[in-house]
Scaffold this motif. Structure first.
Motif, PDB file in Angstrom:
ATOM      1  N   ALA A  39       0.851  -0.951   0.347  1.00 35.26           N
ATOM      2  CA  ALA A  39      -0.154   0.285  -0.149  1.00 35.26           C
ATOM      3  C   ALA A  39       0.739   1.443  -0.082  1.00 35.26           C
ATOM      4  O   ALA A  39       2.090   1.453   0.213  1.00 35.26           O
ATOM      5  N   GLN A 202       1.349  -0.870  -6.976  1.00 31.59           N
ATOM      6  CA  GLN A 202       0.033  -0.532  -5.563  1.00 31.59           C
ATOM      7  C   GLN A 202      -1.059  -1.689  -6.826  1.00 31.59           C
ATOM      8  O   GLN A 202      -1.329  -2.568  -5.291  1.00 31.59           O
ATOM      9  N   ALA A 204      -1.322  -5.261  -7.512  1.00 32.76           N
ATOM     10  CA  ALA A 204      -0.956  -6.465  -7.556  1.00 32.76           C
ATOM     11  C   ALA A 204      -1.077  -7.162  -8.121  1.00 32.76           C
ATOM     12  O   ALA A 204      -0.635  -7.720  -9.451  1.00 32.76           O
ATOM     13  N   LEU A 216       5.653  -8.497  -1.037  1.00 36.01           N
ATOM     14  CA  LEU A 216       4.738  -8.181  -0.096  1.00 36.01           C
ATOM     15  C   LEU A 216       5.386  -6.916   0.709  1.00 36.01           C
ATOM     16  O   LEU A 216       5.922  -8.302   2.336  1.00 36.01           O
ATOM     17  N   VAL A 237      -3.864 -12.235   0.057  1.00 37.82           N
ATOM     18  CA  VAL A 237      -3.403 -11.451  -1.121  1.00 37.82           C
ATOM     19  C   VAL A 237      -4.207 -10.930  -2.398  1.00 37.82           C
ATOM     20  O   VAL A 237      -4.847 -10.086  -2.352  1.00 37.82           O
ATOM     21  N   TYR A 241      -5.322  -7.340  -1.956  1.00 41.02           N
ATOM     22  CA  TYR A 241      -5.243  -6.352  -2.759  1.00 41.02           C
ATOM     23  C   TYR A 241      -5.056  -7.295  -3.889  1.00 41.02           C
ATOM     24  O   TYR A 241      -4.915  -6.463  -5.040  1.00 41.02           O
TER      25      TYR A 241
END
Length: 264
Positions: A39, A202, A204, A216, A237, A241
């Motif tokens: 982030a 960011q 992902a 990460l 994840v 993300y």
């Protein structure tokens, strides 16, 4: 085989007070695309600047750890020497020379080359990757779209013929279609030019689609690492993300953090 880039136990402090990067280690093999995810505020951009030597203007300094490029420690080497060794960074926010045309921007990045024919060949190769820049070569860069400016920023870095390209948030502020286009070109540059890439993102989903390995980062630390496919399939994840889960609540965030501490 020794990686092209290795970062070992790196710590970075700003203003001699704020610890932004807290003992991270990572490796980037020759010829690979590796992504550093996390982030905003996780310490990703600071890590890139520690590698490229650009911390000084922001009152940051490496206080611990070693960064090695092709087996050579980079400690105290100024940024121009790192560029000469083969490291180029595309900064977040593009930062092109808005009063110059795309072609003039590329020429401004060619000062390390003395052979005019070689410079012309490099520019033509970059236009091959980014035909839109060729179409707008005579337009002031300030009038280009955000995606075109990002293409120009990448092209300008390629004028240094880097062995390692550091990309900081290339998808920032771009529509999904443009993100896909730029990431496809990044993959082509890696495959066709053999340029090793460390990609900070960011986004992902887009980054893991082209990377072979990922790290990460949260709060200045690496909390998870592995092959891109493994990260894509990891439930944490995916949920936090990749947008694979339902809406978060406080209890689930606490549980996630406990799991991340265990994984770290």
């Amino acid at each position: 085989m020794e990686p092209l880039l290795s970062v070992n136990n790196l710590e970075v402090i700003y203003d001699k007070v704020f610890l932004a990067v807290k003992g991270i280690s990572l490796e980037v093999p020759q010829g690979s695309i590796v992504t550093l995810l996390g982030a905003n505020g996780a310490g990703k951009s600071t890590t890139l600047k520690a590698i490229s030597g650009l911390l000084g203007p922001e009152r940051g300094e490496v206080t611990r750890g070693v960064v090695r490029f092709a087996g050579r420690p980079l400690d105290r080497l100024p940024s121009p020497r790192r560029v000469a060794l083969g490291i180029a960074q595309v900064l977040e926010g593009r930062r092109v020379f808005e009063h110059l045309t795309p072609e003039e921007n590329l020429l401004a990045a060619s000062t390390m080359h003395r052979d005019g024919a070689h410079v012309r060949s490099l520019i033509d190769r970059i236009y091959g990757y980014f035909p839109r820049l060729a179409e707008r070569r005579s337009t002031r860069a300030g009038y280009l779209s955000g995606g075109e400016q990002q293409m120009l920023a990448i092209g300008r870095a390629l004028m240094a013929e880097p062995r390692l390209l550091l990309l900081d948030e290339p998808s920032l502020g771009l529509a999904p279609r443009l993100v896909q286009e730029i990431f496809d070109i990044v993959r082509r540059i890696n495959q066709e030019e053999g340029v090793t890439i460390l990609l900070v993102e960011q986004n992902a989903r887009a980054a893991l689609a082209i990377a072979s390995h990922g790290y990460l980062m949260e709060n200045g630390r690496i909390v998870m690492a592995g092959p891109a496919r493994t990260l894509r399939e990891n439930p944490d994840v995916r949920e936090f993300y990749l947008g694979g889960g339902s809406r978060m609540d406080y209890q689930r965030v606490k549980h996630y953090r406990r799991r991340k501490r265990w994984l770290a």
